[in-house]
Design an enzyme around this catalytic site. Structure first.
Site, PDB file in Angstrom:
ATOM      1  N   GLU A  36       0.781  -1.235   0.000  1.00  0.00           N
ATOM      2  CA  GLU A  36       0.000   0.000   0.000  1.00  0.00           C
ATOM      3  C   GLU A  36       0.818   1.292   0.000  1.00  0.00           C
ATOM      4  OE1 GLU A  36      -2.925  -0.442   3.101  1.00  0.00           O
ATOM      5  OE2 GLU A  36      -4.078  -1.852   1.897  1.00  0.00           O
ATOM      6  N   GLU A  62      -5.724  -7.582  -1.580  1.00  0.00           N
ATOM      7  CA  GLU A  62      -6.535  -7.420  -0.369  1.00  0.00           C
ATOM      8  C   GLU A  62      -7.900  -6.875  -0.736  1.00  0.00           C
ATOM      9  OE1 GLU A  62      -4.881  -5.059   2.750  1.00  0.00           O
ATOM     10  OE2 GLU A  62      -2.903  -6.005   2.656  1.00  0.00           O
TER      11      GLU A  62
END
Length: 509
Positions: free
Chosen positions: A198, A318
């Site tokens: 991320e 995710e």
């Protein structure tokens, strides 16, 4: 995981028919087609991922976190044996395990915390965090699960926007990635490495600033990984913002259209996006009057176009939700449809790993309920149509070397501390040292720290020093050389009694 609003409880503590499509370069042989897909290392062809026999495969898996936290080991092992967890994942139809980690586990002697050895995890006793990872990789391989390693955090303190911090420079990041690529070289259970979890503002994509341009950093790191192990997949997440358009952390891959990642080894690149529901954070598209019918257009814009234009495979590394809100339920149903059902599209589909296996993910929950045993059948049921066939058991040649210098031929040892007698005023104990690697040892050293005021009074089969509560013991002249699998034992007396059993780290040359 999108961490800006994440309540990190975790930091505190079917099978479907496979449609084998014709591929560029010819169809697989009849013999290969008869074998179960997933053999060996994998590579890419356009938007598909192919196995060593050029059969298409689909990643349909789960995230199991904990190595990236201060526990330095997957969560839930205080409750269950790691093998039973992996076996349960396989039984539910997941075929791949994404394992987040922080660079802390790559430091020599990092030990796991909150492991239960009472009738479970007995083969993990005395192992470092990285040696526990070795055991997990080995069992996953025997079970037919593939593994993707995810560099989730620079250290266990928390998420970082960039791939480096003031205390963990880029050089450490790349060295760690290379070490893991080398450590599991030859073991095709580990199919790839997710370079950094991320990236987000101020990370950019294609801006040219080497201190912020994630695309350039991914090229540097990806090429380093492939130089160490050219068989691995390199998985590259997006950023948060591109040309003024913002989205989920790691979920914005709009820049790929103008600035694709360039790797030295062809057919190894997989792009990765993350996507979440309102239980993680609000986004503008959730309040669109056309929701959820607007969502395919949103996904197309951020990352879906890469797959639809046959640029590269796309893996949703995710996605998750508590499923408590109706809007979240509609979001998940829409996303599953968008990812393409296996029964209709076979492996010509998006790849995915759901967040998470763990129930202690504060803003999503998990596939397991709070007892770490019971399956949330409603949540798991949403994923049924996109699960994919499992893979044949496989892997490599066994546990690799010691975490101090990861690599297949590096000396490695493990140590187990046992109290043999305790009479209150004093005690006797022993430490068994085992060569846990594949190469002979010349010497070994063990270190432990007592939580109380214990002191060594005498020691045999080793020499020692003690500083405060920390003891360091080094092999004697006669027992330093150990063949692979061989053991040596040192013994000592100490005072006072009543102390607990400390964790022991072991280093070898």
């Amino acid at each position: 995981m999108f961490r800006s609003l994440r309540r990190t409880l975790g930091a505190l503590c079917a099978a479907a028919a496979v449609l084998v499509l014709p591929l560029a370069g010819g169809a697989p042989s009849a013999a290969a087609a008869e074998a179960a897909a997933g053999a060996g290392y994998w590579h890419t062809n356009g938007r598909q991922i192919l196995d060593a026999n050029n059969q298409s495969v689909r990643i349909a898996g789960i995230n199991w976190f904990g190595f990236e936290t201060a526990n330095h080991v997957p969560h839930g092992l205080w409750s269950r044996d790691y093998k039973s967890m992996i076996d349960q994942m396989k039984s539910l139809g997941y075929n791949t395990l994404r394992i987040p980690y922080s660079d802390d586990i790559l430091k020599p002697g990092t030990m796991p915390d909150s492991l239960n050895f009472d009738g479970k995890n007995t083969d993990l006793r005395g192992l470092t965090s990285l040696q526990v990872l070795d055991k997990m990789v080995a069992h996953a391989g025997r079970s037919g699960l593939k593994i993707i390693l995810d560099r989730h955090r620079p250290d266990s303190a928390g998420q970082s926007a960039l791939w480096y911090t003031s205390t963990v420079p880029e050089s450490t990041w790349i060295a760690g990635l290379k070490a893991l690529a080398t450590r599991y070289k030859g073991d095709s259970t580990v199919i790839g490495i997710d370079l950094h979890n991320e990236p987000h503002d101020p990370a950019c994509w294609g801006c040219g600033d080497t201190s912020k341009d994630w695309r350039l950093a991914a090229e540097r790191a990806g090429n380093a990984v492939l130089a160490a192990n050219p068989d691995l997949l390199v998985l590259v997440e997006g950023v948060q913002s591109y040309n003024g358009v913002s989205g989920w952390w790691g979920g914005n891959l709009m820049g790929v259209a103008d600035h694709p990642v360039r790797l030295d080894v062809p057919n190894r690149l997989v792009y990765s996006a993350h996507d979440y529901a309102t239980s993680v954070a609000q986004q503008s598209w959730f309040s669109d009057p056309n929701f959820p019918n607007n969502m395919p257009g949103v996904w197309d814009r951020y990352w879906g176009y890469i797959f639809k234009q046959n640029i590269a495979p796309v893996w949703v590394g995710e996605f998750g939700t508590t499923l408590q809100a109706t809007v979240d339920q509609r979001w998940l149903a829409a996303l599953v449809t968008y990812l393409r059902s296996t029964s209709t599209y076979g492996n010509d589909s998006f790849h995915w790993t759901f967040w998470s296996w763990n129930p202690n993910s504060g803003d999503t929950g998990g596939i397991l309920k709070d007892d770490w045993q019971t399956v949330d059948t409603v949540k798991d049921g949403y994923l049924t149509s996109i699960k994919a066939p499992g893979f044949p058991p496989g892997g490599g040649s066994g546990d690799p070397g010691d975490p101090g210098d990861p690599g297949g031929g590096t000396p490695a040892c493990a140590a187990v501390y046992t109290v043999s007698s305790d009479w209150g005023g004093g005690f006797n104990a022993e430490v068994k040292v085992t060569n846990s690697g594949t190469t002979a040892l010349k010497s070994w050293k063990v270190t432990w720290t007592w939580s109380g005021s214990q002191k060594v009074t005498n020691m045999w089969n080793a020499s020692y020093t003690q500083s405060g509560a920390t003891v360091t013991a080094t092999n004697a002249a006669h027992n330093g050389a150990l063949a692979a699998g061989a053991s040596a034992t040192l013994g000592f007396g100490g005072t006072p009694g009543g102390g607990g059993v400390p964790s022991v780290s072991c280093t070898a040359t």
